[in-house]
Enzyme design. Structure first.
Site, mmCIF file in Angstrom:
data_model
loop_
_atom_site.group_PDB
_atom_site.id
_atom_site.type_symbol
_atom_site.label_atom_id
_atom_site.label_comp_id
_atom_site.label_asym_id
_atom_site.label_seq_id
_atom_site.Cartn_x
_atom_site.Cartn_y
_atom_site.Cartn_z
ATOM 1 N N GLY A 11 0.866 -1.173 -0.025
ATOM 2 C CA GLY A 11 -0.099 -0.172 0.004
ATOM 3 C C GLY A 11 0.736 1.298 -0.060
ATOM 4 O O GLY A 11 0.521 2.523 0.268
ATOM 5 N N GLY A 41 0.593 5.406 2.896
ATOM 6 C CA GLY A 41 1.648 4.440 2.462
ATOM 7 C C GLY A 41 2.888 5.433 2.098
ATOM 8 O O GLY A 41 3.981 5.194 2.413
ATOM 9 N N TYR A 85 -16.536 -3.983 6.510
ATOM 10 C CA TYR A 85 -14.742 -3.545 6.527
ATOM 11 C C TYR A 85 -14.210 -3.635 7.974
ATOM 12 O O TYR A 85 -13.146 -4.078 7.941
ATOM 13 C CB TYR A 85 -14.866 -1.851 5.970
ATOM 14 C CG TYR A 85 -13.665 -1.182 6.281
ATOM 15 C CD1 TYR A 85 -12.444 -1.738 5.556
ATOM 16 C CD2 TYR A 85 -13.554 -0.060 7.082
ATOM 17 C CE1 TYR A 85 -11.211 -0.859 5.989
ATOM 18 C CE2 TYR A 85 -12.368 0.729 7.357
ATOM 19 C CZ TYR A 85 -11.093 0.139 6.614
ATOM 20 O OH TYR A 85 -10.144 1.043 6.838
ATOM 21 N N PRO A 131 -5.785 2.768 13.896
ATOM 22 C CA PRO A 131 -5.984 4.299 13.906
ATOM 23 C C PRO A 131 -7.323 4.694 13.675
ATOM 24 O O PRO A 131 -8.348 3.966 13.183
ATOM 25 C CB PRO A 131 -5.304 4.709 12.553
ATOM 26 C CG PRO A 131 -4.772 3.213 11.966
ATOM 27 C CD PRO A 131 -5.465 2.203 12.658
ATOM 28 N N THR A 132 -7.581 6.004 14.247
ATOM 29 C CA THR A 132 -8.941 6.611 13.860
ATOM 30 C C THR A 132 -8.930 7.276 12.741
ATOM 31 O O THR A 132 -8.098 6.904 11.795
ATOM 32 C CB THR A 132 -9.245 7.766 14.889
ATOM 33 O OG1 THR A 132 -10.521 8.378 14.910
ATOM 34 C CG2 THR A 132 -8.186 8.850 14.850
ATOM 35 N N ASN A 133 -9.819 8.144 12.229
ATOM 36 C CA ASN A 133 -10.196 8.536 10.631
ATOM 37 C C ASN A 133 -8.543 9.438 10.455
ATOM 38 O O ASN A 133 -8.291 10.233 11.562
ATOM 39 C CB ASN A 133 -11.127 9.456 10.542
ATOM 40 C CG ASN A 133 -12.423 8.611 10.690
ATOM 41 O OD1 ASN A 133 -12.716 7.747 11.550
ATOM 42 N ND2 ASN A 133 -13.437 8.786 9.635
ATOM 43 N N LEU A 134 -8.063 9.083 9.288
ATOM 44 C CA LEU A 134 -6.894 9.915 8.978
ATOM 45 C C LEU A 134 -7.136 11.110 8.150
ATOM 46 O O LEU A 134 -8.145 11.073 7.513
ATOM 47 C CB LEU A 134 -5.790 8.978 8.397
ATOM 48 C CG LEU A 134 -5.576 7.757 9.044
ATOM 49 C CD1 LEU A 134 -4.568 6.990 8.340
ATOM 50 C CD2 LEU A 134 -4.846 8.165 10.492
ATOM 51 N N HIS A 149 -13.067 9.930 1.968
ATOM 52 C CA HIS A 149 -13.503 10.272 3.527
ATOM 53 C C HIS A 149 -13.904 11.577 3.821
ATOM 54 O O HIS A 149 -13.986 12.385 2.690
ATOM 55 C CB HIS A 149 -12.556 9.798 4.570
ATOM 56 C CG HIS A 149 -12.049 8.431 4.350
ATOM 57 N ND1 HIS A 149 -11.031 8.016 3.469
ATOM 58 C CD2 HIS A 149 -12.445 7.317 4.986
ATOM 59 C CE1 HIS A 149 -10.941 6.331 3.897
ATOM 60 N NE2 HIS A 149 -11.768 6.220 4.748
ATOM 61 N N ARG A 197 -16.209 13.077 15.471
ATOM 62 C CA ARG A 197 -15.219 12.202 15.033
ATOM 63 C C ARG A 197 -13.926 12.503 15.780
ATOM 64 O O ARG A 197 -13.784 13.792 15.971
ATOM 65 C CB ARG A 197 -15.184 12.317 13.424
ATOM 66 C CG ARG A 197 -16.113 11.721 12.651
ATOM 67 C CD ARG A 197 -16.054 10.129 12.747
ATOM 68 N NE ARG A 197 -17.297 9.594 12.012
ATOM 69 C CZ ARG A 197 -18.420 9.208 12.711
ATOM 70 N NH1 ARG A 197 -18.587 9.400 13.964
ATOM 71 N NH2 ARG A 197 -19.182 8.386 12.018
#
Ligand SMILES: NC(=O)c1ccc[n+]([C@@H]2O[C@H](COP(=O)([O-])OP(=O)(O)OC[C@H]3O[C@@H](n4cnc5c(N)ncnc54)[C@H](OP(=O)(O)O)[C@@H]3O)[C@@H](O)[C@H]2O)c1
Length: 306
Positions: free
Chosen positions: A7, A13, A133, A160-163, A176, A206
């Protein structure tokens, strides 16, 4: 030490690859999906045979926001679980020493007491729109734990939380919430649109983690952790979608109205991680201030499209 990084062309990545290089790692293999499709075990076996990695950092995945998750539950489940299964089993076959796995906050139960602690990850079914997911990621974590128990494969499982951050995916079909909103507001400003329609009620909360902070934690995880129990990665900053929308509107400089389309889902009502384990085990804390990270992301996207 040879590292296989999957990735590496993706949003996270690229940042992890930079961190590895800056930390002095030189022997890194990072194939694209057109070279080795990791869903196909024959191709994964060939990849391992040709490269003989000592460590694997697995970031490759089929991912997206609420819309993409609702549209592709089967392919997200199948592709992600197959990639995990193929890679971990070949680590065992080829005597790889260590597997770093990046899971997701979507694995947590829909109704989970915040801040989410790692012990709660099995306490209930995830929010429906991203359950396939989230569950495929949890299943891969269990596989990694069982390969540690039976075969001694060391590993690490980061949640991880949302990036967010520069180089995020701004493609409408996969983006996202932050890139989707930035794109919407910039478009509306440029076209002089009178209103911007946002999904849901704006009430859900969030937590967002800057991509470079996440990359730092992943490299530390590979270096320090040999136990694939989950370790949360968050920023410690919780914000409602309504407040996020106001910030993006302000930073983009859009002056029109905001309309909430409440026929669309909010997703999980509340998301906020307890990160004390990461602080203790990785000696890590996120250090990007949210407003700074958001402005960097808007600037990066504005430059990329102009
Ligand atoms: N973004 C977030 O907010 C977030 C939050 C929590 C966790 N995560 C996790 O972080 C990881 C990276 O996410 P991301 O947002 O950086 O994803 P991304 O930008 O969409 O990148 C996906 C990467 O996966 C590779 N890939 C996809 N299918 C593949 C296949 N069949 N074979 C080989 N490679 C394949 C792609 O390679 P090609 O470009 O060569 O096709 C690309 O490098 C994922 O495991 C995700 O679950 C992300």
């Amino acid at each position: 030490m040879k590292i296989l990084l999957t990735g590496a062309s993706g949003f996270l990545g690229q940042s992890v690859l930079e961190k590895l290089l800056n930390s002095g790692y030189r022997d890194i293999v990072y194939p694209r999906s057109y070279q080795y499709d990791l869903v196909d075990n024959n191709q994964v076996e060939t990849l391992f045979k040709r490269n003989k990695p000592d460590r694997v950092i697995h970031l490759a995945a089929d991912v997206g926001g609420i819309g993409a998750n609702m549209k592709n539950p089967a392919s997200f489940f199948y592709n992600n679980i197959c990639m995990g299964i193929n890679l971990i089993h070949n680590c065992y076959l080829f005597n790889v020493k260590h597997f770093t796995f990046v899971s997701t906050v979507c694995s947590y139960p829909k109704f989970c007491e915040a801040p989410f602690r790692e012990e709660s990850i099995w306490d209930g079914y995830p929010e429906e729109t991203n359950a396939p997911y989230g569950i495929d990621k949890k299943s891969v974590m269990v596989m990694l734990q069982s390969y540690k128990a039976q075969y001694g494969l060391d590993g690490c499982c980061l949640v991880p939380t949302n990036l967010y951050g520069p180089r995020d995916n701004f493609d409408d079909s996969k983006s996202h919430v932050i890139p989707a909103l930035i794109k919407k507001f910039i478009k509306a400003k440029e076209s002089g649109a009178k209103e911007v329609v946002c999904w849901g009620t704006g009430k859900a909360t969030r937590e967002f983690l800057y991509v470079d902070d996440a990359a730092e934690a992943i490299v530390r995880g590979m270096e320090k952790i040999n136990d694939p129990s989950p370790i949360n990665l968050g920023s410690g900053y919780e914000i409602s979608i309504g407040d996020l929308v106001q910030k993006i509107r302000e930073f983009v400089g859009y002056e029109g109205e905001i309309v909430w389309d409440t026929s669309k889902p909010d997703g999980q009502p509340k998301r906020f991680l307890d990160t004390s384990r990461a602080k203790r085990l990785l000696d890590w804390e996120a250090n990007t201030v949210f407003d700074d990270g958001l402005k960097n992301t808007i600037k990066w996207y504005s430059n990329a499209v102009n």
